[in-house]
Design a protein around this motif. Structure first.
Motif, PDB file in Angstrom:
ATOM      1  N   HIS A   1     -42.826   2.788  26.339  1.00  0.00           N
ATOM      2  CA  HIS A   1     -44.085   2.223  26.822  1.00  0.00           C
ATOM      3  C   HIS A   1     -43.907   0.826  27.408  1.00  0.00           C
ATOM      4  N   GLY A   2     -42.666   0.429  27.666  1.00  0.00           N
ATOM      5  CA  GLY A   2     -42.409  -0.897  28.195  1.00  0.00           C
ATOM      6  C   GLY A   2     -41.749  -0.857  29.555  1.00  0.00           C
ATOM      7  N   ILE A   3     -41.703  -2.010  30.206  1.00  0.00           N
ATOM      8  CA  ILE A   3     -41.013  -2.156  31.488  1.00  0.00           C
ATOM      9  C   ILE A   3     -39.662  -2.809  31.228  1.00  0.00           C
ATOM     10  N   ASN A   4     -38.582  -2.127  31.566  1.00  0.00           N
ATOM     11  CA  ASN A   4     -37.245  -2.638  31.307  1.00  0.00           C
ATOM     12  C   ASN A   4     -36.971  -3.917  32.093  1.00  0.00           C
ATOM     13  N   PRO A   5     -36.668  -5.022  31.426  1.00  0.00           N
ATOM     14  CA  PRO A   5     -36.303  -6.231  32.157  1.00  0.00           C
ATOM     15  C   PRO A   5     -35.005  -6.029  32.952  1.00  0.00           C
ATOM     16  N   HIS A   6     -35.008  -6.530  34.177  1.00  0.00           N
ATOM     17  CA  HIS A   6     -33.822  -6.543  35.038  1.00  0.00           C
ATOM     18  C   HIS A   6     -33.328  -5.137  35.403  1.00  0.00           C
ATOM     19  N   GLN A   7     -34.258  -4.196  35.514  1.00  0.00           N
ATOM     20  CA  GLN A   7     -33.900  -2.898  36.093  1.00  0.00           C
ATOM     21  C   GLN A   7     -33.814  -3.082  37.605  1.00  0.00           C
ATOM     22  N   LYS A   8     -32.682  -2.666  38.209  1.00  0.00           N
ATOM     23  CA  LYS A   8     -32.451  -3.037  39.606  1.00  0.00           C
ATOM     24  C   LYS A   8     -31.464  -2.094  40.286  1.00  0.00           C
ATOM     25  N   ILE A   9     -31.461  -2.183  41.614  1.00  0.00           N
ATOM     26  CA  ILE A   9     -30.522  -1.461  42.473  1.00  0.00           C
ATOM     27  C   ILE A   9     -29.597  -2.509  43.084  1.00  0.00           C
ATOM     28  N   LEU A  10     -28.291  -2.306  42.948  1.00  0.00           N
ATOM     29  CA  LEU A  10     -27.322  -3.310  43.385  1.00  0.00           C
ATOM     30  C   LEU A  10     -26.382  -2.735  44.435  1.00  0.00           C
ATOM     31  N   GLN A  11     -25.951  -3.608  45.350  1.00  0.00           N
ATOM     32  CA  GLN A  11     -24.946  -3.247  46.345  1.00  0.00           C
ATOM     33  C   GLN A  11     -23.916  -4.366  46.430  1.00  0.00           C
ATOM     34  N   PHE A  12     -22.637  -4.009  46.294  1.00  0.00           N
ATOM     35  CA  PHE A  12     -21.555  -4.984  46.296  1.00  0.00           C
ATOM     36  C   PHE A  12     -20.540  -4.683  47.404  1.00  0.00           C
ATOM     37  N   ASP A  13     -19.907  -5.741  47.893  1.00  0.00           N
ATOM     38  CA  ASP A  13     -18.763  -5.633  48.792  1.00  0.00           C
ATOM     39  C   ASP A  13     -17.541  -5.313  47.923  1.00  0.00           C
ATOM     40  N   THR A  14     -16.893  -4.176  48.166  1.00  0.00           N
ATOM     41  CA  THR A  14     -15.758  -3.782  47.326  1.00  0.00           C
ATOM     42  C   THR A  14     -14.512  -4.629  47.579  1.00  0.00           C
ATOM     43  N   ARG A  15     -14.488  -5.384  48.672  1.00  0.00           N
ATOM     44  CA  ARG A  15     -13.302  -6.201  48.964  1.00  0.00           C
ATOM     45  C   ARG A  15     -13.212  -7.418  48.059  1.00  0.00           C
ATOM     46  N   ASP A  16     -14.361  -8.054  47.791  1.00  0.00           N
ATOM     47  CA  ASP A  16     -14.316  -9.289  47.014  1.00  0.00           C
ATOM     48  C   ASP A  16     -15.396  -9.380  45.940  1.00  0.00           C
ATOM     49  N   GLY A  17     -16.198  -8.329  45.772  1.00  0.00           N
ATOM     50  CA  GLY A  17     -17.219  -8.323  44.740  1.00  0.00           C
ATOM     51  C   GLY A  17     -18.485  -9.082  45.094  1.00  0.00           C
ATOM     52  N   THR A  18     -18.631  -9.517  46.335  1.00  0.00           N
ATOM     53  CA  THR A  18     -19.831 -10.240  46.740  1.00  0.00           C
ATOM     54  C   THR A  18     -21.066  -9.345  46.619  1.00  0.00           C
ATOM     55  N   LEU A  19     -22.130  -9.888  46.041  1.00  0.00           N
ATOM     56  CA  LEU A  19     -23.396  -9.159  45.972  1.00  0.00           C
ATOM     57  C   LEU A  19     -24.042  -9.136  47.344  1.00  0.00           C
ATOM     58  N   LEU A  20     -24.308  -7.944  47.878  1.00  0.00           N
ATOM     59  CA  LEU A  20     -24.932  -7.805  49.187  1.00  0.00           C
ATOM     60  C   LEU A  20     -26.441  -7.680  49.086  1.00  0.00           C
ATOM     61  N   ARG A  21     -26.913  -7.005  48.059  1.00  0.00           N
ATOM     62  CA  ARG A  21     -28.349  -6.948  47.825  1.00  0.00           C
ATOM     63  C   ARG A  21     -28.654  -6.526  46.398  1.00  0.00           C
ATOM     64  N   SER A  22     -29.768  -7.043  45.895  1.00  0.00           N
ATOM     65  CA  SER A  22     -30.291  -6.659  44.592  1.00  0.00           C
ATOM     66  C   SER A  22     -31.762  -6.343  44.785  1.00  0.00           C
TER      67      SER A  22
END
Length: 395
Positions: free
Chosen positions: A131-152
């Motif tokens: 019955h709750g909303i999960n904190p920090h539930q998200k969709i993530l995209q990373f650059d596999t070359r260096d781990g840079t976050l591309l979008r959250s």
């Protein structure tokens, strides 16, 4: 064999479990007993329920923080010597209860790498209960070359309400399609505009029918610690090679499809969209799926140690069956026409065996692959959604 063209969808929706009591997958074992040999890819101390490959062959694994595995790094790359390198590294992989999950991997449920070689992940966030909303539930995209976050991407309560749990995702050139296994729904995110839609939230196709119990190895039901059946609503999903259809089902089936254009149509009412939903096949409980370039659906079965293949013409055959394949999960097909199969043995977890559940896990956890016959398709193409592929971009 079921003639899908003459199957009455209305009868399925009206009669529920009675009309769907017998699973056609039960007859598939008589067709092929073994299939090609299993090739071991990796042996892991952490439970792995998902994996992903870059075009250059780098292997990444999804290591969920399920009960008993709370200290996993969540995502890692499997190096040539078999060791794991946490990805993307640093604080992302070191989350603990009480810490912020905004820039951390809290509870990763799946990972994917599509044609642009970026890594996508579903983070279910901290469990807030039914019955709750999960904190920090998200969709993530990373650059596999260096781990840079591309979008959250975080979704508003109108799209991801209390009790919702993002489960899996697929992409086309402009959109992400996701299942909500907590309440049951299909979610679509326009990756260019950020607009998100929640569809089929009141439709039977996204709900697990409580009369179709999830029975695993030795007919062991998938149960919560309080003794109730584990309810997993819309779960696996796939997009047809032409991008026109989204296939999906609740854990215990059956399998449905709906036009992707209808899902994306903001002017189409839920009533009109419901009329677009089509019954596909009376599958049993599935733990993971994949689809190839010919439209063959690979079905990881929950109650048998095997992967079956449902072809577009409605025929069903066993791709591989082996006692080492109990609960095969999110599968992928490589550019070399190999089907990769992670085996998390989820039904053997004590937390999935009801009150006083006994741990039946057999460590280490394995990832296998099989070579696909030439009569099957190859890897399905997914157009890049960030422009040029990382494989051809300058470093």
């Amino acid at each position: 064999m079921l003639d899908r063209r003459n199957f009455c969808k209305a009868a399925v929706l009206a009669s529920g479990a009675a009309a769907l009591a017998s699973s056609h997958l039960a007859h598939a074992a008589a067709l092929i007993q073994a299939g090609p040999p299993l090739i071991e890819v990796a042996s892991l101390d952490w439970l792995c329920n998902a994996l992903a490959l870059t075009s250059g062959g780098r292997l990444f694994v999804g290591l969920p923080r399920w009960p008993g595995f709370e200290k996993t790094p969540s995502i890692a790359e499997v190096l040539a010597d078999g060791t794991l390198k946490p990805f993307p590294g640093g604080e992302w992989n070191r989350w603990q209860p009480g810490k912020s999950g905004a820039k951390a991997l809290v509870k990763i449920n799946t990972i994917h790498i599509f044609d642009d070689d970026t890594l996508w992940a579903i983070d279910q966030g901290e469990d807030a209960g039914p019955h709750g909303i999960n904190p920090h539930q998200k969709i993530l995209q990373f650059d596999t070359r260096d781990g840079t976050l591309l979008r959250s991407i975080s979704l508003p309560p109108s799209v991801l309400p209390a009790g919702a749990n993002l489960n899996d995702l697929r992409l086309d050139s402009d959109h992400a399609y996701l299942t909500d296994s907590g309440l049951g729904a299909i979610i679509i995110v326009n990756l260019k505009t950020g607009v998100a839609l929640r569809r089929l939230a009141d439709h039977p196709s996204t709900k697990m029918n409580p009369e179709r119990r999830p029975l695993g190895e030795h007919a062991q039901p998938l149960m919560m610690p309080d003794g109730s059946d584990h309810q997993v609503h819309s779960d696996p999903l796939e997009i047809s090679p032409d991008g026109a259809w989204l296939y999906y089902q609740a854990l215990t089936g059956p399998l449905w499809k709906v036009p992707t254009a209808a899902l994306r149509d903001t002017q189409m009412t839920e009533k009109a969209l419901a009329e677009q939903v089509e019954f596909v096949y009376d599958t049993g409980a599935l733990t993971g799926t994949a689809i190839d370039s010919a439209g063959n659906l690979y079905l990881g079965e929950y109650d048998k140690p095997r992967v079956t293949v449902l072809s577009p013409d409605g025929s069903l055959r066993v791709a591989v069956q082996d006692q080492r394949l109990w609960n095969p999960d999110a599968m992928i097909i490589s550019n070399q026409r190999e089907l990769y199969i992670p085996v998390p043995q989820s039904a053997r977890m004590a937390s999935n065996r009801g009150p006083n559940g006994v741990n039946g896990l057999q460590l280490p956890f394995k990832i296998y692959k099989i070579r696909l016959p030439t009569s099957f398709g190859g890897r399905e193409t997914v157009p890049a959604v960030v422009g040029k592929s990382l494989a051809s971009a300058s470093s």
